[in-house]
Design an enzyme around this catalytic site. Structure first.
Site, short mmCIF file in Angstrom:
data_model
loop_
_atom_site.label_atom_id
_atom_site.label_comp_id
_atom_site.label_asym_id
_atom_site.label_seq_id
_atom_site.Cartn_x
_atom_site.Cartn_y
_atom_site.Cartn_z
N LYS A 272 -12.56 -1.92 5.70
CA LYS A 272 -11.83 -2.57 6.51
C LYS A 272 -12.52 -2.75 7.99
O LYS A 272 -13.26 -3.59 8.52
CB LYS A 272 -10.64 -2.01 6.57
CG LYS A 272 -9.88 -1.87 5.37
CD LYS A 272 -9.53 -3.07 4.59
CE LYS A 272 -9.21 -2.92 3.08
NZ LYS A 272 -8.05 -2.07 2.84
N TRP B 153 0.91 -1.23 -0.01
CA TRP B 153 -0.11 -0.07 -0.01
C TRP B 153 0.82 1.10 -0.02
O TRP B 153 0.62 2.30 -0.79
CB TRP B 153 -1.03 0.00 1.04
CG TRP B 153 -1.98 -1.19 0.98
CD1 TRP B 153 -2.48 -2.10 1.53
CD2 TRP B 153 -3.01 -1.20 -0.14
NE1 TRP B 153 -3.29 -2.82 1.02
CE2 TRP B 153 -3.85 -2.13 -0.15
CE3 TRP B 153 -3.39 -0.25 -1.16
CZ2 TRP B 153 -4.89 -2.38 -0.87
CZ3 TRP B 153 -4.33 -0.62 -2.09
CH2 TRP B 153 -5.29 -1.58 -1.80
N ASP C 270 -1.70 6.35 6.42
CA ASP C 270 -2.95 5.83 6.02
C ASP C 270 -3.27 4.59 6.99
O ASP C 270 -2.35 3.80 7.29
CB ASP C 270 -2.28 5.04 4.65
CG ASP C 270 -3.30 3.82 4.14
OD1 ASP C 270 -4.35 3.82 4.54
OD2 ASP C 270 -2.92 3.40 3.04
C1 LIG Z 1 -7.43 -1.40 1.26
C2 LIG Z 1 -6.39 -0.57 1.55
C3 LIG Z 1 -6.06 0.92 0.86
C4 LIG Z 1 -7.11 0.84 -0.41
O1 LIG Z 1 -8.36 1.16 -0.01
P1 LIG Z 1 -9.32 1.48 -1.21
O2 LIG Z 1 -10.47 2.08 -0.38
O3 LIG Z 1 -9.70 0.21 -2.07
O4 LIG Z 1 -8.82 2.63 -2.31
C5 LIG Z 1 -5.22 1.61 1.01
N1 LIG Z 1 -4.47 1.45 2.15
C6 LIG Z 1 -4.58 0.46 2.94
C7 LIG Z 1 -3.66 0.13 4.09
C8 LIG Z 1 -5.59 -0.58 2.62
O5 LIG Z 1 -5.60 -1.55 3.67
#
Ligand SMILES: *Cc1c(COP(=O)(O)O)cnc(C)c1O
Length: 360
Positions: free
Chosen positions: A196, A102, A172
């Protein structure tokens, strides 16, 4: 079919009580005679939902008043673009830690606009550790420092919050937000996709220190500009009403359970149990350095990978689904976010032990 234990990394399992509430409210939401998906987003009823959702999030995470909460679409991935567009000028330096898939994507996106300086890189050992902060090669001129608090794919979680000094720290937190308390003041920006640990996809949260808003170039399109979200209470256009509504229900549910201290204890217990079961056996293993193992995404491999498909099939027959690891890592991955009850982890561990007795 009855409910299963869903270990998906995302979209992930939601609390049963929240699903029941959605089901009961769908046909006639708040006596409007309509579902939430059909009411005007400018109606009083919906505005109240939006306000309460933001306030509950503020309460849960103890977000100080000098931080704004913004809701956007485009998932966490759009934030890979919005962060540089809002915090840096074109061609300016931005510091990034590269610790997994990511953060790699975040870097690739930022590099279109900024001069990315990679401060640390753990790709040499397949992203199974977090480089010690003392070794990071920061650039003093960086507009911000970005890291991914929990790399969802490899199951690697930062055991520390980087000390960015005067430089705004950006994180993030898609896969760990709300899994325990976090010291918001350490950050300039925290962002997370919803699917998530929060609710349905289609929604991203951004928690941003107010003095970082309004720095983007006038050429940045409105829907990529934090200041537009701030000015319009995230309603410059129609927001994802259903996702926001469910996120609001999840926040209420977390408050009812006692908040993030309680969730943190519960999540620590779940993760410790599962890692202990993996470490105790010579049949299963987890490749991640012990000090940075994720609380929310637990990858593990079988000593004989030819058994993978048997494991996945047998688990599914026992009501344990979505355990297949990410295609880039292989093996298994159990995502055990807030909504995964401790009983789900217990059932998984029993299943793993039984499988080992049969095939080990
Ligand atoms: C799932 C995830 C993303 C991407 O998320 P989207 O909502 O599909 O754009 C980015 N960073 C992390 C840490 C993730 O777990």
């Amino acid at each position: 079919m009855s409910r299963v234990y869903n270990f998906s990394a995302g979209p992930a399992t939601l609390p049963d009580t929240v699903l029941a509430q959605i089901r009961s409210e769908i046909p006639d939401w708040k006596k409007t005679g309509m579902s939430i998906m059909e009411v005007s987003h400018r109606s009083n009823e919906f505005m109240m939902v939006l306000e309460k959702t933001a306030q509950d999030l503020r309460d849960l995470l103890q977000i100080p008043e000098d931080y704004s909460i913004l809701f956007a679409q485009g998932g966490a991935t759009l934030q890979f673009s919005m962060v540089p567009l809002n915090l840096a000028k074109e061609g300016e330096v931005a510091d990034y830690a590269l610790t997994g898939s990511w953060s790699r994507k975040a870097i690739a996106e930022a590099a279109k606009y900024c001069d990315v300086n990679v401060v640390a890189d753990s790709s040499d050992r397949n992203f199974t550790y977090v480089p010690e902060e003392a070794t990071w090669k920061r650039n003093k001129k960086a507009a911000y420092l970005h890291y991914c608090a929990n790399e969802t794919i490899a199951g690697v979680e930062f055991p520390f919050i980087p000390d960015s000094g005067e430089t705004p720290l950006v994180s993030d937190m898609s896969s760990t937000i709300l899994s325990r308390p976090v010291e918001i003041r350490r950050f300039g920006v925290i962002y997370a996709g919803a699917q998530k640990n929060i609710g349905p996809a289609g929604l991203a949260l951004i928690i941003v220190r107010k003095n970082l808003i309004g720095k983007s170039s006038s050429r940045v399109p409105n829907l990529l500009d934090y200041s537009v979200y701030e000015k319009t209470d995230s309603m410059s256009n129609t927001p994802p009403v259903f996702s926001l509504y469910v996120a609001g229900l999840v926040f209420e549910y977390l408050k009812d359970l006692g908040g993030l201290e309680v969730m943190g204890n519960k999540n620590r217990r779940k993760a410790e149990k599962l890692y202990k079961a993996i470490d105790r056996s010579s049949f299963y293993s987890n490749p991640v350095e012990e000090n940075c193992r994720s609380w929310t995404n637990v990858p593990f491999v079988l000593h004989d990978c030819s058994l993978d498909e048997y494991f996945i099939d047998a688990a599914a027959r026992n009501g344990l689904v979505n355990l297949r690891g990410h295609r880039s890592v292989g093996g298994m991955r159990a995502s055990i976010y807030n909504a995964m009850p401790e009983s789900g982890v217990d059932v998984l561990i029993s299943f793993m032990q039984e499988f080992e007795r049969t095939y080990g």
